[in-house]
Structure formats: structure tokens, C-alpha cells
Design an enzyme around this catalytic site. Structure first.
Site, mmCIF file in Angstrom:
data_model
loop_
_atom_site.group_PDB
_atom_site.id
_atom_site.type_symbol
_atom_site.label_atom_id
_atom_site.label_comp_id
_atom_site.label_asym_id
_atom_site.label_seq_id
_atom_site.Cartn_x
_atom_site.Cartn_y
_atom_site.Cartn_z
ATOM 1 N N GLU A 64 -0.654 -2.009 5.207
ATOM 2 C CA GLU A 64 0.240 -1.963 6.378
ATOM 3 C C GLU A 64 0.219 -0.589 7.031
ATOM 4 O OE1 GLU A 64 3.484 -0.891 8.782
ATOM 5 O OE2 GLU A 64 3.363 -0.151 6.710
ATOM 6 N N HIS A 70 8.139 8.583 4.441
ATOM 7 C CA HIS A 70 6.922 9.397 4.514
ATOM 8 C C HIS A 70 7.179 10.859 4.129
ATOM 9 C CE1 HIS A 70 4.506 6.423 7.238
ATOM 10 N NE2 HIS A 70 5.388 5.794 6.481
ATOM 11 N N ASP A 96 0.823 -1.204 0.000
ATOM 12 C CA ASP A 96 0.000 0.000 0.000
ATOM 13 C C ASP A 96 0.860 1.259 0.000
ATOM 14 O OD1 ASP A 96 0.812 -0.846 2.569
ATOM 15 O OD2 ASP A 96 -0.697 0.399 3.548
#
Length: 392
Positions: free
Chosen positions: A138, A363, A80
Site C-alpha cells: 500500500e 511514518h 507492508d
């Protein structure tokens, strides 16, 4: 046999890169990875490898059978993406506005697909069964691991291995840890209900902002004064909302944050201690509250035997230059659920982009990996999967 595997993986490296870049251009968010799951399943079907989709949701599980008896070893990759706008200037930049692979899951998937292809071509020499778990969701609790396990992805599995491409460490580095390596990741929401009023008449109100501000300070005492200093814990208030006009005292305030722990007893204590502190703070302010503590993933706890096994054989991989024990990370990972069911270990594979002295963290909108790290990850996982059959 390992030399044959390594040779095949090296020969398929460009395919590995191609798969990773395709996925990077076409990311999908947690629980919405429908096309990604189809892509993964189709890849196996074209190779005539046994595969099943819709495992626990969007999960995909494939199996390669060796011609000789042996253990059943599982390897896992997540697929994902995240709700982040891709800001990199690269040909494979995400084509989906506001969504990108900012944590390396595209690389995890490409690694596992090509490893499965190579192992399948060696099935006449293999022992046991190889289970390839492609996990959805996840990044967002409750995650995809638990429902995939409930749907049978670990049935008959003797041992499991997983890796995370780690962009903060140089390519050629393998980081491991016995015991807790990643933290339990929980979420809390606190809503303070006071009594609003005119900003010029505070004596007629119960100011929710003042109460919530006091609560933020009081919560800091949990880790500093309530948790044993030899234990690790984090209590973070990440959001404070109480928007009003400049002359209005707020009747309501909302706090949202996270708790990170490694020890289950500490985790339970913090959940209960937060309730006690919230109750006391609001009682003093003559206000009421709502408190919701949402348990996320448990801590990732590696098994000693499997961790030692992995690092011993990782030394035989030429591209692995450094093998080092790492400090526990406060990030969460639902690989924890697999390790609660079967022995195994989860490790980091260095993937810092070449020529990037600073690098961008996971991220981050400009996150990227050194794609050569995928080959190291594939060789390390493949070595563990093959040699585990020789272990008693």
C-alpha cells in the site's frame, strides 16, 4: 450473533496483540513482503479456512462461507512496512535495520486475521460470504490493490469495508466521511537543462539553479491563482538537487515533488498547467527541460449509503465513545481502487497510545498504536460485515 462475535474477539485479544507484535518485529518493505504473506496464508491454513496466496503479487485472500445465503462482503487490511529505523524502546521493536511498521499495517493485519478466525467459528449462523483481502504494497505506488483487483480479489463482492488505525485520535473514536476522504497522490520530476560555466562568468551560462528557483516560485501560483478556491489542492516541491563546486554554475537542476487533489478535473488541470508553466519558465531562460508526471493513487471516495450504514451501527459498540465526521486528508491510499469497483467505505479508528499526550505521527521513527484500538476495529468491521445482510 454480534454478542457471540464480540465475546470471541475479546477472548482472542491477546492473540491479536501477539500477532501484531510479531509482525512489528519482522517488517518487510512494499513488494518484498514474502515472509509476511507466508505467515498470513499459514494462519488461515491452520484454521482450515479457504485461502489463496500470490494474488496480484504478494496478496493473500481468504474466504469464510456462511451456511445461509446472503451478500458477499469484503474486508481489507494492508501489511507492508516502511524504510524507517525503529527508535522505540519496546520489547517488540523491529528487528530489521532500517525497516519498521510506522503506519499501523501490522495492527490492520492482526485485526483482520483474528476477526476471520472468530467469524469462521460462527459460520453456521452467518449469511453470505466473507472475503478477507490481505493486501501488499500500500505504501508504494503503483501499490498492491490494483493488481489484486485485476487478479480477481473483488470478483462477486457486493460491498467492501476498510479501516485505518489512526494514532492522532483517541482510542474509542471512529471518524468517517461521505465522499472524498483521502486525496489522489501524484508524483512529478522536472529536470532543467541549462549551460554550466565558471561562477565568475555568469553571462556565458544559462544557470539551471536560477531557472529552477524561478520555477519553484511560479508553480506556487497554480493553487493560489489557478485553482478554484472552493477546491482543495497541494503542489509541493520536495527535493531540489543541483550540486556543484562553489565556483561552478550548474548546467542541470532537478525538482521532485507531489500533487494532491480530490477532484479529477482539478488533477488533470494541474498536470497540464505545470507543463505550461515549466515550458514558459524554461523558454524565458533559454533552457530545455524534461517533465514526468506520474499518477499515483486516485482519491478515496466513500459511498454515501455504506458510510451512513457503518456509522449507524458503530454506535452499538460499547468501546466506541465518539463518532465524528472528519475533514478530508491529503494523504493517499490505494483503497481508492476498491471503491471504484464496488460500494463501500473507508474509516479511521482512533489508536492514540495511552498516556502519550503528544503522540508520534504516522511514518515517525517512534510511531506506535494503542493496541486496544484493534479490538474496536475488529468489532466495527465485524458488525458491518454481519449486518449488511439485513440491508436492502
Amino acid at each position: 450473533m454480534l454478542n457471540g462475535l464480540f465475546s470471541k474477539l475479546e477472548g482472542y485479544y491477546e492473540e491479536m496483540v501477539s500477532i501484531r507484535r510479531y509482525m512489528h518485529q519482522h517488517p518487510e518493505l512494499s513488494f518484498k513482503e514474502y515472509e509476511t504473506a507466508k505467515f498470513i496464508q499459514s494462519y488461515y491454513e491452520k484454521l482450515s479456512i479457504e485461502v489463496k496466496g500470490n494474488i496480484g503479487g504478494n496478496g493473500v485472500v481468504a474466504k469464510v462461507y456462511g451456511k445461509k445465503p446472503g451478500k458477499t462482503v469484503a474486508l481489507r487490511a494492508d501489511f507492508d512496512a516502511l524504510p524507517i529505523q525503529d527508535e522505540k524502546d519496546v520489547p517488540y521493536k523491529s528487528e530489521v535495520p532500517g525497516v519498521m511498521h510506522a503506519c499501523g499495517h501490522d495492527g490492520h493485519t492482526a485485526t483482520l486475521l483474528v476477526l476471520a478466525k472468530a467469524l469462521n467459528e460462527l459460520h453456521d449462523e452467518l449469511e453470505g460470504t466473507y472475503v478477507f483481502i490481505h493486501q501488499h504494497a500500500e505504501e508504494y505506488a503503483p501499490g498492491g490493490a490494483a493488481p489484486m483487483i485485476e487478479d480477481g480479489c473483488l470478483d462477486g463482492v457486493d460491498v467492501i469495508f476498510g479501516t485505518h488505525l489512526w494514532a492522532s485520535e483517541p482510542t474509542g473514536t471512529i471518524q468517517y466521511r461521505t465522499g472524498p476522504i483521502m486525496a489522489a497522490a501524484d508524483r512529478f520530476e522536472i529536470e532543467i537543462q541549462g549551460k554550466g560555466g565558471h561562477g565568475a562568468q555568469p553571462h556565458k551560462t544559462k544557470d539551471a539553479i536560477v531557472t529552477a528557483s524561478q520555477l519553484v516560485l511560479n508553480l506556487q501560483q497554480i493553487v493560489s491563482r489557478k485553482v478554484n478556491p472552493v477546491e482543495s489542492a497541494v503542489v509541493t516541491v520536495a527535493s531540489f538537487t543541483a550540486e556543484n563546486a562553489f565556483n561552478v554554475i550548474a548546467d542541470k537542476a532537478k525538482l521532485i515533488g507531489t500533487v494532491r487533489t480530490f477532484n479529477e478535473d482539478v488533477r488533470q488541470f494541474i498536470e497540464e498547467e505545470m507543463e505550461r508553466i515549466i515550458h514558459g519558465t524554461c523558454y524565458t531562460a533559454d533552457s530545455t527541460y524534461k517533465y514526468d508526471f506520474v499518477r499515483g493513487y486516485p482519491a478515496v471516495v466513500n459511498h454515501a449509503k455504506e458510510t451512513e450504514f457503518l456509522i449507524n451501527y458503530a454506535k452499538d459498540i460499547a468501546e466506541v465513545k465518539t463518532i465524528e465526521e472528519t475533514e478530508p486528508q491529503m494523504g493517499g491510499e490505494d483503497f481508492a481502487y476498491y471503491l471504484q469497483k464496488v460500494p463501500g467505505t473507508f474509516f479511521y479508528t482512533g489508536a492514540k497510545p495511552v498516556g502519550d499526550n503528544e503522540g508520534f505521527p504516522h511514518h515517525h521513527p517512534k510511531f506506535d498504536i494503542d493496541e486496544k484500538a484493534m479490538l474496536i476495529a475488529a468489532k466495527t468491521l465485524g458488525t458491518a460485515a454481519i449486518r449488511i445482510h439485513k440491508e436492502e
